[in-house]
Scaffold this motif. Structure first.
Motif, PDB file in Angstrom:
ATOM      1  N   GLY A  70     -10.812  -4.486  -1.034  1.00  0.00           N
ATOM      2  CA  GLY A  70     -10.156  -5.301  -0.024  1.00  0.00           C
ATOM      3  C   GLY A  70      -9.335  -4.625   0.629  1.00  0.00           C
ATOM      4  N   SER A  71      -8.103  -5.216   1.050  1.00  0.00           N
ATOM      5  CA  SER A  71      -7.084  -4.786   1.993  1.00  0.00           C
ATOM      6  C   SER A  71      -6.470  -3.641   1.557  1.00  0.00           C
ATOM      7  CB  SER A  71      -5.898  -5.853   1.974  1.00  0.00           C
ATOM      8  OG  SER A  71      -4.812  -5.295   2.224  1.00  0.00           O
ATOM      9  N   GLY A  72      -6.188  -3.357   0.186  1.00  0.00           N
ATOM     10  CA  GLY A  72      -6.017  -2.046  -0.377  1.00  0.00           C
ATOM     11  C   GLY A  72      -4.383  -1.872  -0.060  1.00  0.00           C
ATOM     12  N   THR A  73      -3.740  -2.919  -0.283  1.00  0.00           N
ATOM     13  CA  THR A  73      -2.136  -2.504  -0.174  1.00  0.00           C
ATOM     14  C   THR A  73      -1.610  -1.927  -1.408  1.00  0.00           C
ATOM     15  OG1 THR A  73      -1.457  -4.876  -1.185  1.00  0.00           O
ATOM     16  CG2 THR A  73      -1.602  -4.519   1.304  1.00  0.00           C
ATOM     17  N   ASN A  74      -2.302  -2.177  -2.450  1.00  0.00           N
ATOM     18  CA  ASN A  74      -1.772  -1.448  -3.517  1.00  0.00           C
ATOM     19  C   ASN A  74      -2.201   0.237  -3.571  1.00  0.00           C
ATOM     20  OD1 ASN A  74      -0.444  -2.897  -5.994  1.00  0.00           O
ATOM     21  ND2 ASN A  74      -2.027  -4.511  -5.123  1.00  0.00           N
ATOM     22  N   LEU A  75      -3.442   0.239  -2.922  1.00  0.00           N
ATOM     23  CA  LEU A  75      -3.828   1.702  -2.696  1.00  0.00           C
ATOM     24  C   LEU A  75      -2.771   2.335  -1.897  1.00  0.00           C
ATOM     25  CD1 LEU A  75      -5.701   3.924  -2.318  1.00  0.00           C
ATOM     26  CD2 LEU A  75      -6.944   2.655  -0.380  1.00  0.00           C
ATOM     27  N   ALA A 100      -7.718  -1.641  -8.028  1.00  0.00           N
ATOM     28  CA  ALA A 100      -6.653  -2.148  -7.198  1.00  0.00           C
ATOM     29  C   ALA A 100      -7.462  -3.146  -6.293  1.00  0.00           C
ATOM     30  CB  ALA A 100      -5.895  -1.193  -6.226  1.00  0.00           C
ATOM     31  N   GLY A 101      -7.612  -4.346  -6.977  1.00  0.00           N
ATOM     32  CA  GLY A 101      -8.265  -5.411  -6.396  1.00  0.00           C
ATOM     33  C   GLY A 101      -9.813  -5.305  -6.157  1.00  0.00           C
ATOM     34  N   TYR A 102     -10.166  -4.505  -7.346  1.00  0.00           N
ATOM     35  CA  TYR A 102     -11.690  -4.108  -7.158  1.00  0.00           C
ATOM     36  C   TYR A 102     -12.295  -5.282  -7.850  1.00  0.00           C
ATOM     37  CZ  TYR A 102     -16.197  -1.775  -8.234  1.00  0.00           C
ATOM     38  OH  TYR A 102     -17.431  -1.259  -8.296  1.00  0.00           O
ATOM     39  N   ASN A 142      -6.081  -1.663 -14.784  1.00  0.00           N
ATOM     40  CA  ASN A 142      -6.277  -2.546 -13.662  1.00  0.00           C
ATOM     41  C   ASN A 142      -4.675  -3.314 -13.506  1.00  0.00           C
ATOM     42  OD1 ASN A 142      -7.629  -4.638 -12.021  1.00  0.00           O
ATOM     43  ND2 ASN A 142      -7.485  -6.086 -13.602  1.00  0.00           N
ATOM     44  N   ILE A 143      -4.562  -4.012 -12.305  1.00  0.00           N
ATOM     45  CA  ILE A 143      -3.426  -4.536 -11.948  1.00  0.00           C
ATOM     46  C   ILE A 143      -4.029  -6.075 -11.817  1.00  0.00           C
ATOM     47  CG2 ILE A 143      -3.541  -4.102  -9.457  1.00  0.00           C
ATOM     48  CD1 ILE A 143      -0.453  -4.193  -9.690  1.00  0.00           C
ATOM     49  N   HIS A 144      -3.158  -7.084 -12.183  1.00  0.00           N
ATOM     50  CA  HIS A 144      -3.682  -8.636 -12.214  1.00  0.00           C
ATOM     51  C   HIS A 144      -2.299  -9.491 -11.961  1.00  0.00           C
ATOM     52  CE1 HIS A 144      -6.262 -11.899 -13.103  1.00  0.00           C
ATOM     53  NE2 HIS A 144      -5.181 -12.407 -13.615  1.00  0.00           N
ATOM     54  N   PRO A 145      -2.680 -10.252 -10.909  1.00  0.00           N
ATOM     55  CA  PRO A 145      -1.317 -10.906 -10.369  1.00  0.00           C
ATOM     56  C   PRO A 145      -1.108 -12.282 -11.248  1.00  0.00           C
ATOM     57  CG  PRO A 145      -3.277 -11.501  -9.074  1.00  0.00           C
ATOM     58  CD  PRO A 145      -3.804 -10.572 -10.130  1.00  0.00           C
ATOM     59  N   ALA A 146      -0.992 -12.046 -12.406  1.00  0.00           N
ATOM     60  CA  ALA A 146      -0.694 -13.242 -13.200  1.00  0.00           C
ATOM     61  C   ALA A 146      -0.076 -12.294 -14.525  1.00  0.00           C
ATOM     62  CB  ALA A 146      -1.566 -14.144 -13.376  1.00  0.00           C
ATOM     63  N   GLN A 167       6.125  -6.971  -5.805  1.00  0.00           N
ATOM     64  CA  GLN A 167       6.338  -6.601  -7.382  1.00  0.00           C
ATOM     65  C   GLN A 167       5.166  -5.546  -7.903  1.00  0.00           C
ATOM     66  OE1 GLN A 167       9.105  -6.908  -8.936  1.00  0.00           O
ATOM     67  NE2 GLN A 167       9.797  -7.973  -6.929  1.00  0.00           N
ATOM     68  N   GLU A 168       4.076  -6.079  -7.356  1.00  0.00           N
ATOM     69  CA  GLU A 168       2.968  -5.016  -7.913  1.00  0.00           C
ATOM     70  C   GLU A 168       3.210  -3.591  -7.164  1.00  0.00           C
ATOM     71  OE1 GLU A 168      -1.270  -6.626  -7.044  1.00  0.00           O
ATOM     72  OE2 GLU A 168      -0.608  -8.414  -7.403  1.00  0.00           O
ATOM     73  N   HIS A 169       3.506  -3.512  -6.024  1.00  0.00           N
ATOM     74  CA  HIS A 169       3.674  -2.265  -5.091  1.00  0.00           C
ATOM     75  C   HIS A 169       4.648  -1.708  -6.211  1.00  0.00           C
ATOM     76  CE1 HIS A 169       2.028  -4.357  -1.445  1.00  0.00           C
ATOM     77  NE2 HIS A 169       0.840  -4.297  -2.413  1.00  0.00           N
TER      78      HIS A 169
END
Ligand code: GRF
Length: 204
Positions: free
Chosen positions: A14-19, A91-93, A111-115, A182-184
């Motif tokens: 998706g958007s790739g803000t973590n990328l 990153a959102g894959y 992997n990064i997970h939002p919880a 926080q992820e970033h």
């Protein structure tokens, strides 16, 4: 190009803000690595544009374009090997990582997970579904989890977590935005630590 730096492939959907956060951290020196490849399962992912802007190679991986899933997976693995990729950052894959890849990159896929895993993880628990469920369950806190990827969705060794309070007036969108901030911050730090061997990994 610094030959001694770890090479990372970032997988997005998706958007790739973590990328972007990872790219920025390689530039500022907070992440001592080089992002050499961005893989997406869809050509519509905005993250691909971010990669192109930075001159990073992109690859759209769609198994249906190959004669079989096995051949598709072999092709992906061969590309990663050709590019001498050391670590893979999801990153959102949104697709499952092939077992062959998990085996080849054991303890080197993150992997990064939002919880706060192990809660609110597993199949179907992504994006707004996560935050909606957290709010519906009246949780007082949520957050970010960064973990190693193994054969089960969202179940690998947890490397780091950061908590984010859930406030009474939080909507799924508000909560997602707070968590994303926080992820970033966390993702570049954790990848840098992993590359520097700072985590004790149970199955090693
Ligand atoms: C993030 O919330 C991440 O935790 C999840 O997917 C989202 C990706 O966002 N796995 P972005 O594409 O990095 O903006």
């Amino acid at each position: 190009m610094d030959k001694s730096k770890a090479k990372i492939a970032v997988f997005i959907s998706g958007s790739g803000t973590n990328l972007q956060a990872l790219i920025d951290a390689t530039k500022s020196g907070h992440l001592d690595a080089e992002i050499v490849l961005v893989v997406s399962n869809t050509k519509k992912a905005f993250g691909l544009k971010r990669a192109e802007k930075e001159g990073i190679e992109t690859f759209v991986f769609q198994p249906k374009e190959y004669s079989s899933r096995e051949i598709a997976n072999e092709k992906l693995l061969a590309l990663l090997k050709e590019r001498k990729i050391d670590y893979i950052a999801l990153a959102g894959y949104l697709k499952l990582i092939p077992t062959s890849l998990i085996k080849a990159y054991r303890n080197r896929i993150v992997n990064i997970h939002p919880a706060l895993l192990p809660k609110y993880g597993g199949k179907g628990m992504y994006g707004h579904f996560v935050h909606e469920t957290v709010i519906a369950n009246q949780e007082k806190e949520s957050g970010v989890t960064i973990h190693l990827v193994d054969e089960q969705y969202d179940r690998g060794n947890i490397l780091e977590q950061v908590k984010v309070p859930v406030l009474p007036d939080d909507t799924p969108e508000k909560l997602a935005a707070k968590i994303l901030v926080q992820e970033h911050k966390l993702y570049p730090k954790v990848l840098d630590n992993l590359i520097k061997g700072k985590y004790k990994i149970n199955n090693e």
